[in-house]
Write a protein that holds these residues in place. Structure first.
Motif, PDB file in Angstrom:
ATOM      1  N   PHE A   1       0.838  -1.210   0.000  1.00  0.00           N
ATOM      2  CA  PHE A   1       0.000   0.000   0.000  1.00  0.00           C
ATOM      3  C   PHE A   1       0.873   1.260   0.000  1.00  0.00           C
ATOM      4  CE2 PHE A   1      -2.093   3.338   2.489  1.00  0.00           C
ATOM      5  CZ  PHE A   1      -3.158   3.610   1.643  1.00  0.00           C
ATOM      6  N   LEU A   2       1.916   1.279   0.830  1.00  0.00           N
ATOM      7  CA  LEU A   2       2.799   2.446   0.878  1.00  0.00           C
ATOM      8  C   LEU A   2       3.504   2.669  -0.453  1.00  0.00           C
ATOM      9  CD1 LEU A   2       4.421   2.062   4.407  1.00  0.00           C
ATOM     10  CD2 LEU A   2       2.635   3.670   3.712  1.00  0.00           C
ATOM     11  N   ILE A   3       3.903   1.594  -1.094  1.00  0.00           N
ATOM     12  CA  ILE A   3       4.542   1.719  -2.410  1.00  0.00           C
ATOM     13  C   ILE A   3       3.546   2.249  -3.436  1.00  0.00           C
ATOM     14  CG2 ILE A   3       5.568   0.397  -4.315  1.00  0.00           C
ATOM     15  CD1 ILE A   3       6.901  -1.355  -2.112  1.00  0.00           C
TER      16      ILE A   3
ATOM     17  N   SER B   1       1.419   9.052  -6.107  1.00  0.00           N
ATOM     18  CA  SER B   1       1.525  10.452  -5.697  1.00  0.00           C
ATOM     19  C   SER B   1       2.787  11.112  -6.266  1.00  0.00           C
ATOM     20  CB  SER B   1       1.524  10.570  -4.175  1.00  0.00           C
ATOM     21  OG  SER B   1       2.677   9.958  -3.627  1.00  0.00           O
ATOM     22  N   SER B   2       3.916  10.460  -6.200  1.00  0.00           N
ATOM     23  CA  SER B   2       5.181  11.049  -6.675  1.00  0.00           C
ATOM     24  C   SER B   2       5.664  10.383  -7.950  1.00  0.00           C
ATOM     25  CB  SER B   2       6.262  10.903  -5.614  1.00  0.00           C
ATOM     26  OG  SER B   2       5.829  11.398  -4.382  1.00  0.00           O
ATOM     27  N   GLY B   3       5.570   9.069  -7.966  1.00  0.00           N
ATOM     28  CA  GLY B   3       5.960   8.313  -9.139  1.00  0.00           C
ATOM     29  C   GLY B   3       7.425   7.958  -9.180  1.00  0.00           C
TER      30      GLY B   3
ATOM     31  N   TRP C   1      10.510   7.094  -0.531  1.00  0.00           N
ATOM     32  CA  TRP C   1      10.386   7.179   0.929  1.00  0.00           C
ATOM     33  C   TRP C   1       9.855   5.909   1.592  1.00  0.00           C
ATOM     34  CZ3 TRP C   1       5.477   6.368   2.459  1.00  0.00           C
ATOM     35  CH2 TRP C   1       4.442   6.682   1.552  1.00  0.00           C
ATOM     36  N   PRO C   2       9.123   5.013   0.906  1.00  0.00           N
ATOM     37  CA  PRO C   2       8.663   3.794   1.592  1.00  0.00           C
ATOM     38  C   PRO C   2       9.787   2.882   2.071  1.00  0.00           C
ATOM     39  CG  PRO C   2       7.347   4.141  -0.378  1.00  0.00           C
ATOM     40  CD  PRO C   2       8.482   5.116  -0.427  1.00  0.00           C
TER      41      PRO C   2
END
Length: 92
Positions: free
Chosen positions: A33-35, A41-43, A49-50
């Motif tokens: 989910f974080l990925i 969002s950023s791509g 950051w994950p």
């Protein structure tokens, strides 16, 4: 060690292994989910950051794995007790 003590020891090992499997499943789902959040969002090409929660939580999962599957070999109280008894005998 009688049968009741052996069964209790096996039960504790089984509980640790089941808990590890549940924790690992949650680890995989949450990090996926974080990925996905990072990706949408950023791509790709942006700061990944994950990796930080993956590393931190992954260390905890590793410790849980070691306790569940290698705990009898690495962190055995019985082996440590026997080692201490042997050291004490050698001193006498």
């Amino acid at each position: 060690m009688n049968n009741d003590e052996r069964d209790e020891a096996l039960w504790k090992i089984a509980k640790r292994r089941a808990m590890f499997k549940r924790s690992f499943s949650v680890y995989v789902m949450v990090n996926a989910f974080l990925i996905a959040v990072w990706y949408f969002s950023s791509g790709p090409g942006s700061y990944f950051w994950p990796i930080w929660p993956m590393i931190g939580w992954g260390f905890g999962i590793l410790m849980q794995y070691l306790a569940a599957y290698q705990g009898n070999n690495i962190f055995s109280e019985e082996q440590e007790y026997e080692r201490l008894k042997n050291e004490q005998k050698n001193k006498l």
